[in-house]
Design a protein around this motif. Sequence first.
Motif, PDB file in Angstrom:
ATOM      1  N   THR A 214      -9.813  13.278  -3.861  1.00  0.00           N
ATOM      2  CA  THR A 214      -9.400  12.136  -3.052  1.00  0.00           C
ATOM      3  C   THR A 214     -10.048  10.844  -3.527  1.00  0.00           C
TER       4      THR A 214
ATOM      5  N   THR B 210     -13.806   9.296   3.922  1.00  0.00           N
ATOM      6  CA  THR B 210     -14.442   8.304   4.790  1.00  0.00           C
ATOM      7  C   THR B 210     -15.850   7.975   4.309  1.00  0.00           C
TER       8      THR B 210
ATOM      9  N   ILE C 204      -9.065  18.568   5.933  1.00  0.00           N
ATOM     10  CA  ILE C 204     -10.265  17.892   6.428  1.00  0.00           C
ATOM     11  C   ILE C 204     -11.027  17.154   5.323  1.00  0.00           C
TER      12      ILE C 204
ATOM     13  N   TRP D 161       0.042   8.904   6.210  1.00  0.00           N
ATOM     14  CA  TRP D 161       0.036   9.929   7.260  1.00  0.00           C
ATOM     15  C   TRP D 161       1.099  10.990   7.032  1.00  0.00           C
TER      16      TRP D 161
ATOM     17  N   LEU E 110     -10.595  13.357   5.241  1.00  0.00           N
ATOM     18  CA  LEU E 110     -11.139  12.751   6.446  1.00  0.00           C
ATOM     19  C   LEU E 110     -12.655  12.600   6.354  1.00  0.00           C
TER      20      LEU E 110
ATOM     21  N   SER F 284      -0.204  14.095   5.520  1.00  0.00           N
ATOM     22  CA  SER F 284      -0.972  15.014   6.369  1.00  0.00           C
ATOM     23  C   SER F 284      -0.073  15.945   7.169  1.00  0.00           C
TER      24      SER F 284
END
Length: 431
Positions: free
Chosen positions: A34, A160, A153, A261, A156, A264
């Motif tokens: 990512t 982040t 996950i 989104w 996320l 996801s």
Amino acid sequence: MSTSQATWFGQPRGLTILFLTEMWEKFSFFGMRTLLVYYMTKQLLIGQEQSSLIYGLYAACAYLTPIAGGYIADRWLGTRRAVIAGGAIMSLGHFMMASESLFLPALATIALGNGLFLPNLPSQIHGLYDERDPRRGPAYNLYYAGINLGAFIAPLICGTLGEVYGWHYGFGAAGIGMLLGLMIYVAGAKYLPPDSPRTATDKNAERSGDVKRQMILLVSVALVVVVYRGAYEQLGNTFALWADQGVDRQIAAGLTIPMTWFQSLNPMFVFLLTPVLVVYWTRAGRRGRDPSPLAKMAMGSALVAVAYLMLALVLSVHVGVVSWAWAVLFVFLLTAGELLILPTGLALFGQLAPRRFAATVMALWFLGSFGGNLLAGVLGSLWSAMSAAAFFTLMAVTAALASALLLLIRGRVAGFPESGAMEIPQPRHTS
């Protein structure tokens, strides 16, 4: 040997160990991935073209090294030691990412560790079940959910941390995730099947009398899955482009769905649909009504074709952008098809692989991901030269072709027992 007597959640305890190990490994893999392009372009100030090239080479190596890793495990290391060694090497690679001067060696280290880890973990699922256990096929669906949970996950948490606190915090979290998976694997080793002796005679070979025909069959399936992936992998490529430009993402005044989104939705639908499919296929297996693996895979590819055809039809009658609901429905149908073909194919390779070469054969399945991504890139290059409706029609044809080829292969196979392991007709012997 079957370890299916002691269970957690109605499945052998070893499946939970493999599920959690794979979940944390994918957390580390996708967590690092990512951040990778952003890290190269924003921190290391590498140009976009060179960054994309490095990214592509890394992804290619990650799917090529399992061939060597599987062979090393089958020939020398054994499954368990290969998983532990691979996990430790990948952990080292993730922590090496903390040093900018070690960037390229770190990527090479992760790819090498992945080669040992990736094919050897799922190759252990087969040994958790008796030959006729109806839970064996659905077990691969549960394992596949672990892959998607980690992938869900990872952005996320790692993403982040990387964006807010610094890239190296995100890479460090990925390394910690890999260590957690490794610790779970070592702690739960007692619930896993023992390694097959290197000189053991393969039961499938004894039953079929023709390992060569099994391998030809598996290679044929892998090649067809490359075709399927040419359409499926557009989800993160041309579909993402269309979701940005061709979808009305506004759901209320001042409230717009971020284009990312939609990516996801796929793992979310995997979580929602997997329990339903596991219960359904387990009950069908107990009643002797479980479709053959290739029949399931053909249905899955056909469903993906339907999803693309739906988009093509919608775009052919609508001018301008279309409602976000069509994009959600597309991902739902695509995911339903994915759950019929990809976990089933993983199970097929796990069940038919000669025990002495289980990891090597499993690596062949993952090699299909390499070829499929290359094909998806070639097909995706046509996006700007065609209308969206025409391109999605082409993807529908591609997925339908894969479905037809799977049915053609199935027609050349004698049959499937209720457990889902394929029976290949024995050669006739003349006196």
